[in-house]
Design a protein around this motif. Sequence first.
Motif, mmCIF file in Angstrom:
data_model
loop_
_atom_site.group_PDB
_atom_site.id
_atom_site.type_symbol
_atom_site.label_atom_id
_atom_site.label_comp_id
_atom_site.label_asym_id
_atom_site.label_seq_id
_atom_site.Cartn_x
_atom_site.Cartn_y
_atom_site.Cartn_z
ATOM 1 N N GLY A 125 25.293 -16.103 25.452
ATOM 2 C CA GLY A 125 23.868 -16.074 25.161
ATOM 3 C C GLY A 125 23.529 -15.714 23.732
ATOM 4 O O GLY A 125 22.389 -15.377 23.445
ATOM 5 N N PHE A 126 24.515 -15.763 22.806
ATOM 6 C CA PHE A 126 24.193 -15.559 21.395
ATOM 7 C C PHE A 126 23.530 -16.817 20.873
ATOM 8 O O PHE A 126 23.914 -17.927 21.229
ATOM 9 C CB PHE A 126 25.450 -15.288 20.572
ATOM 10 C CG PHE A 126 26.097 -13.987 20.900
ATOM 11 C CD1 PHE A 126 25.335 -12.908 21.296
ATOM 12 C CD2 PHE A 126 27.466 -13.840 20.826
ATOM 13 C CE1 PHE A 126 25.921 -11.703 21.606
ATOM 14 C CE2 PHE A 126 28.065 -12.643 21.133
ATOM 15 C CZ PHE A 126 27.292 -11.579 21.524
ATOM 16 N N TYR A 127 22.562 -16.628 19.965
ATOM 17 C CA TYR A 127 21.848 -17.789 19.459
ATOM 18 C C TYR A 127 22.631 -18.409 18.318
ATOM 19 O O TYR A 127 22.696 -17.865 17.221
ATOM 20 C CB TYR A 127 20.447 -17.389 18.985
ATOM 21 C CG TYR A 127 19.592 -18.580 18.731
ATOM 22 C CD1 TYR A 127 19.013 -19.263 19.794
ATOM 23 C CD2 TYR A 127 19.421 -19.064 17.455
ATOM 24 C CE1 TYR A 127 18.261 -20.381 19.579
ATOM 25 C CE2 TYR A 127 18.652 -20.188 17.224
ATOM 26 C CZ TYR A 127 18.086 -20.837 18.298
ATOM 27 O OH TYR A 127 17.343 -21.966 18.087
ATOM 28 N N GLU A 128 23.261 -19.518 18.557
ATOM 29 C CA GLU A 128 23.914 -20.272 17.496
ATOM 30 C C GLU A 128 23.808 -21.756 17.842
ATOM 31 O O GLU A 128 23.073 -22.116 18.746
ATOM 32 C CB GLU A 128 25.339 -19.784 17.245
ATOM 33 C CG GLU A 128 26.150 -19.479 18.463
ATOM 34 C CD GLU A 128 26.410 -20.701 19.236
ATOM 35 O OE1 GLU A 128 25.856 -20.807 20.356
ATOM 36 O OE2 GLU A 128 27.104 -21.588 18.734
ATOM 37 N N LEU A 129 24.551 -22.599 17.100
ATOM 38 C CA LEU A 129 24.301 -24.038 17.180
ATOM 39 C C LEU A 129 24.412 -24.587 18.605
ATOM 40 O O LEU A 129 23.558 -25.351 19.046
ATOM 41 C CB LEU A 129 25.271 -24.767 16.245
ATOM 42 C CG LEU A 129 25.114 -26.279 16.171
ATOM 43 C CD1 LEU A 129 23.686 -26.671 15.898
ATOM 44 C CD2 LEU A 129 26.021 -26.857 15.106
ATOM 45 N N ALA A 130 25.461 -24.177 19.342
ATOM 46 C CA ALA A 130 25.640 -24.751 20.673
ATOM 47 C C ALA A 130 24.477 -24.385 21.594
ATOM 48 O O ALA A 130 23.972 -25.225 22.347
ATOM 49 C CB ALA A 130 26.960 -24.280 21.268
ATOM 50 N N LEU A 131 24.024 -23.121 21.509
ATOM 51 C CA LEU A 131 22.925 -22.707 22.381
ATOM 52 C C LEU A 131 21.619 -23.367 21.959
ATOM 53 O O LEU A 131 20.830 -23.817 22.806
ATOM 54 C CB LEU A 131 22.790 -21.185 22.343
ATOM 55 C CG LEU A 131 21.882 -20.614 23.429
ATOM 56 C CD1 LEU A 131 22.512 -20.827 24.789
ATOM 57 C CD2 LEU A 131 21.642 -19.134 23.210
ATOM 58 N N ALA A 132 21.388 -23.470 20.620
ATOM 59 C CA ALA A 132 20.190 -24.140 20.121
ATOM 60 C C ALA A 132 20.155 -25.579 20.616
ATOM 61 O O ALA A 132 19.117 -26.076 21.072
ATOM 62 C CB ALA A 132 20.168 -24.103 18.593
ATOM 63 N N THR A 133 21.324 -26.238 20.554
ATOM 64 C CA THR A 133 21.416 -27.618 21.014
ATOM 65 C C THR A 133 21.088 -27.715 22.494
ATOM 66 O O THR A 133 20.368 -28.600 22.939
ATOM 67 C CB THR A 133 22.834 -28.135 20.779
ATOM 68 O OG1 THR A 133 23.239 -27.796 19.477
ATOM 69 C CG2 THR A 133 22.893 -29.628 20.961
#
Lengths: 269, 266
Positions: B208-216
């Motif tokens: 659940g950290f906000y980075e590219l994969a989660l943003a995508t």
Amino acid sequence: MANEAAIINAVARTSLWLQPHRIVLILIALGLVLSAAFFMRWDWLPQYYEMGLIGIWRSLWILAVTCVLGFLLAVPLGLAQATGSFWFAAPAKVFCTVIRGTPLLIQLWLLYYGLGSLFPQYPWIRESWMWPYLRQAWPYGVLALTLSFAGYEGEVMRGAFAGVPKGQLEAARAFGMSRWKTFRRIWLPQAIYRALPTLTGETVLQLKSTPLVATISVIDIFAVSSKVRQDTYLTYEPLLLLALIYMTITGILVFAFSRIEARIPNKIG
Amino acid sequence: MPPTQPSAVRASTSGATLIDALLSASAAGIIELLSPNPPGWGGTLLVGLLHSIEIALGATCLGLLIGTGGAYGKLYGGPVVRDLLAVYTTIVRAVPELVLILLLYYAGTDLINQALTAMGYQRVDISGLAAGIAVLGFVQGAYSTEVIRGAILAIPQGQIEAARAYGMSPGLLLRRITLPAMLPFAIPGLANLWLIATKDTALLAVVGFYELALATRQAAGVTKAYFTFFFAAGVLYLLLSLFSNLIIGRVEAWSRRGMPSLKEAR
């Protein structure tokens, strides 16, 4: 006599390995394990025991299938890069670069969510025999892991094929072997011998990639532990057991590969 | 029925031109979806990419620190230190990163909060960035320990002995001789670790950290354009890898300055 010498050797090696500080460290580790066993909650184990075994079996099955299929794909990829003309080498190179340059998680999600959401739009896919499989998650997981293994191992096989001495192949040709026979009897076996040490590492890496399939709803051992965590509100116990399971599988894999490596002739080239 | 119906909708009713219509409709949509301004999600992806790079940079730096210390401990430490480091590198390399990230994240935040409450402070929420860097850095440390240990062993022993003979203190020896001399041997392995770090940041999305994969994943979930967004994210990761390769090539050439080139050595 030889037997006795071997036993004495083994005893000497054990006493060398089992130095006093190691005994203390082992006792501390045992203490940690025992306190974990007694002071943490393990009463959920009987209930999820069967599900866990199925999960382990599924993880191992995915590992075996993707490694074998990936290796079969890696051989032509490596061969194309090692010897092929530009039109064979370039696509293989691009494939390996793309697979190695993007995270497996993104590849997996692109296949499962991306392709999976495109397929239902086409009626001819929905009516084909493949549709019952395409609606499940595991084919996407197997495909993504296979392509990933092929991408990494293809690069290794390129080096392995290129590393076989030219004289070996020339000798085979001089014996009148056809190109296919040269490949099958000389080139491929020697390339595999060369690639075997890295194959161990790649297989362990592949094992460590299998829990990613849990993110696309395949119930492997990682997904089972997530379910236990959700059901029982326990944080550490399922995760610690999971880590132990993966370490055991890794240990078995490394041991098995070292046995295989010991069997191959070590004077090559 | 309105007189001017969009061509894509009208075409989709007839099966023959279905694929053409979908292609043109998606081609028109992709640019809007990926535009960096608010109706499009391009900006979200770029912010995610920035977070990913931040985490990867931090994790690699932390990993290098742990790795240098670990390599020194493994080479020059006492028997207990050596055994403990062997346990650390073995366990970290045998357990999947995903499991380690979960374990370290929960255990780490728990330990910090318990220590804080024991000392009489308030519980704190640990920022995703710091936690991600710490967790990935701990994992990277195990791998870089092995890389740096191998690189230090590859330094000709006489160089270190000469430095000792000059009376250099261990710190000076590390700074002036060991680190620069091991760099050419360590760079290929460390470059590989950097590429692994950039790709491992994607795993933090599962926690659940906000980075590219989660943003995508968020962008794709809202717009339902799964293929477009995951493809775009893949391209971004690939560009990052290719750009890194370019830089790494430069750094490697710089670290090998004054040494015979690899081609001549053969």
